[in-house]
Design an enzyme around this catalytic site. Structure first.
Site, PDB file in Angstrom:
ATOM      1  CD  GLU A 152      -3.497   0.636   0.129  1.00 49.74           C
ATOM      2  OE1 GLU A 152      -3.791   1.571  -0.243  1.00 49.74           O
ATOM      3  OE2 GLU A 152      -3.319  -0.266  -0.277  1.00 49.74           O
ATOM      4  CB  THR A 168      -2.867 -11.503 -10.903  1.00 50.09           C
ATOM      5  OG1 THR A 168      -2.901 -10.301  -9.327  1.00 50.09           O
ATOM      6  CG2 THR A 168      -2.388 -11.321 -12.046  1.00 50.09           C
ATOM      7  CB  SER A 172     -14.501   0.219  -9.009  1.00 52.14           C
ATOM      8  OG  SER A 172     -15.040   1.573  -8.234  1.00 52.14           O
ATOM      9  CE  LYS A 177     -14.967   3.369  -5.176  1.00 54.63           C
ATOM     10  NZ  LYS A 177     -15.156   3.654  -3.778  1.00 54.63           N
ATOM     11  CE  LYS A 223      -6.638   1.978   1.005  1.00 62.94           C
ATOM     12  NZ  LYS A 223      -6.382   1.000   1.047  1.00 62.94           N
ATOM     13  CG  ASN A 224      -8.433   4.590  -2.230  1.00 63.94           C
ATOM     14  OD1 ASN A 224      -7.324   4.350  -2.434  1.00 63.94           O
ATOM     15  ND2 ASN A 224      -9.442   3.732  -1.380  1.00 63.94           N
ATOM     16  CD  GLU A 264     -14.114  -4.970  -0.013  1.00 63.34           C
ATOM     17  OE1 GLU A 264     -14.796  -4.806   0.095  1.00 63.34           O
ATOM     18  OE2 GLU A 264     -13.151  -4.659  -0.105  1.00 63.34           O
ATOM     19  CD  GLU A 294     -16.088   3.434   0.881  1.00 60.64           C
ATOM     20  OE1 GLU A 294     -15.125   4.061   1.597  1.00 60.64           O
ATOM     21  OE2 GLU A 294     -15.285   3.011  -1.032  1.00 60.64           O
ATOM     22  CG  HIS A 321     -14.918  -0.126   2.646  1.00 59.82           C
ATOM     23  ND1 HIS A 321     -15.198  -0.809   2.650  1.00 59.82           N
ATOM     24  CD2 HIS A 321     -13.776   0.340   1.733  1.00 59.82           C
ATOM     25  CE1 HIS A 321     -14.813  -1.573   1.696  1.00 59.82           C
ATOM     26  NE2 HIS A 321     -13.565  -1.101   1.070  1.00 59.82           N
TER      27      HIS A 321
END
Length: 384
Positions: free
Chosen positions: A72, A128, A139, A141, A150-151, A183, A243, A246
């Site tokens: 990350e 992968t 998405s 995004k 984040k993001n 998820e 979300e 999240h």
């Protein structure tokens, strides 16, 4: 290869799924005419898969491979700037195609590069990881991180296509499979409750699944997102439901500094969100227990990673990227909560609920403290 079509308002693109099909992956990629193809990948995926795909493509067309470090921490503006400059020096142009071969970090980096170079060139995803295949490729995004959240830097950019070889998911470490399954569990709890029986039967702590199982799981994840995003392609109205988990999950993930996979952090965030909803009288103890049962069957340890403190998590909660959707007080967060499985709480047009940070902090302490160290308060717990 199996074919799906994802449609999000004005955006639409095909998804092709197969098994042990690298030759067909290469052929389908080359069916999109381009002056050059630029495969963006990371060190591990390069050794496992991307180098072989590059060899197939390079035999027939001008193809370059760009290998990032992992984790990350590389999902940053500095990495983006370096890759963009290197690609321009190498001759990338408006008719080139960027191919993201990897997981969510690679997908976001390649996606933002494709969106920004020449104000937008074509992007094709070759996921992968399970989390990318069953969730993030559905998405528009594209984003990178800032040190405080984040993001926080990004935009929307529609892929040209998604191509995947399900057999590649068999090379994933068990922790990454569990991360992706978190998820899929999130989608089932929020918008696709009909998938819960499948998950209760399929999930196992060892994270061992056949190619057929993984194909079913990936399709279920993509169809769940399609169902909601069909009328909300920018994920700013009903689709903010994805979300779920999240808000707390992102904070824990950043505080852990790469020691916790994204999906597992979201799993911890879902447990906290369910507990918050229970204490607010929205969600029953039985449904909180369902969260914990599904995550336990997925092999997730429901506790904060070693070295992560409440103070770190609280500070990061206040930079959550959903800020501004609702008028919130200084000590409040806008969170996705559930009132039942498959039924988000809050306004139908944007299912967010204001929650005091102090309540969230208490739920983190009581739900995620190491075994035997939970701070139980009289009349304050919904845990069974």
């Amino acid at each position: 290869m199996r074919h799906l079509q994802l449609e999000f308002e004005s955006a639409h693109y095909p998804v092709w799924l197969g098994s042990d099909c690298i030759a067909e992956l290469s052929s389908r990629l080359l069916s999109y005419p381009a002056s050059s193809y630029h495969l963006v990948t990371d060190v591990t995926v390069s050794a496992l898969h991307a180098s072989k795909l590059h060899a197939h493509m390079a035999a027939q067309a001008h193809t370059r491979m760009w290998v990032m470090s992992e984790g990350e921490s590389v999902k940053s503006l500095s990495t983006l700037d370096r890759l963009a400059q290197d690609m321009v020096r190498a001759g990338i142009d408006r008719s080139s195609v960027i191919v993201a071969v990897g997981g969510g970090v690679v997908g976001n980096m390649a996606g933002l590069l494709a969106a920004l170079l020449f104000r937008g060139i074509r992007l094709i995803h070759v996921p992968t990881t399970l989390i990318a295949a069953g969730d993030s490729v559905a998405s528009l995004k594209q984003a990178v991180n800032l040190p405080m959240g984040k993001n926080l830097i990004g935009c929307f950019h529609t892929p040209t296509a998604v191509l995947m070889d399900i057999a590649w998911l068999q090379t994933l470490p068990a922790a990454h499979v569990r991360s992706g399954m978190c998820e899929i569990i999130k989608n089932a709890l929020t918008v696709a409750s009909g998938n819960i029986p499948l998950l209760e039967q399929l999930l196992n702590p060892e994270a061992r699944y056949s190619n057929a199982d993984l194909l079913d799981v990936v399709e279920a994840g993509l169809q769940a997102k399609q169902h909601i995003m069909r009328n909300d392609q920018r994920e700013r109205q009903q689709a903010v439901v994805f979300e779920y988990g999240h808000t707390v999950g992102h904070a824990i993930e950043l505080a852990a500094q790469g020691r916790l996979p994204h999906g597992e952090a979201v799993g911890l965030g879902m447990v906290v969100a369910a507990e918050v909803a229970c204490r607010l009288g929205l969600l029953s103890q039985e449904k909180v227990a369902l969260h914990r049962r599904l995550l336990a069957r997925n092999g997730i340890a429901l506790q904060l990673p070693q070295g992560v403190t409440l103070a770190q998590v609280r500070a990061l909660l206040l930079t959550d990227n959903k800020r501004g959707y609702m008028a919130a007080g200084e000590n409040q967060l806008a969170m996705i909560l559930l009132q039942d499985i498959g039924q988000p709480a809050g306004p139908a047009e944007r299912p967010l609920t204001l929650v005091d940070v102090d309540l969230v902090e208490r739920c983190i302490t009581d739900c995620l403290a190491p075994a035997g160290q939970a701070l139980q308060r009289e009349g304050d717990l919904c845990l069974q």
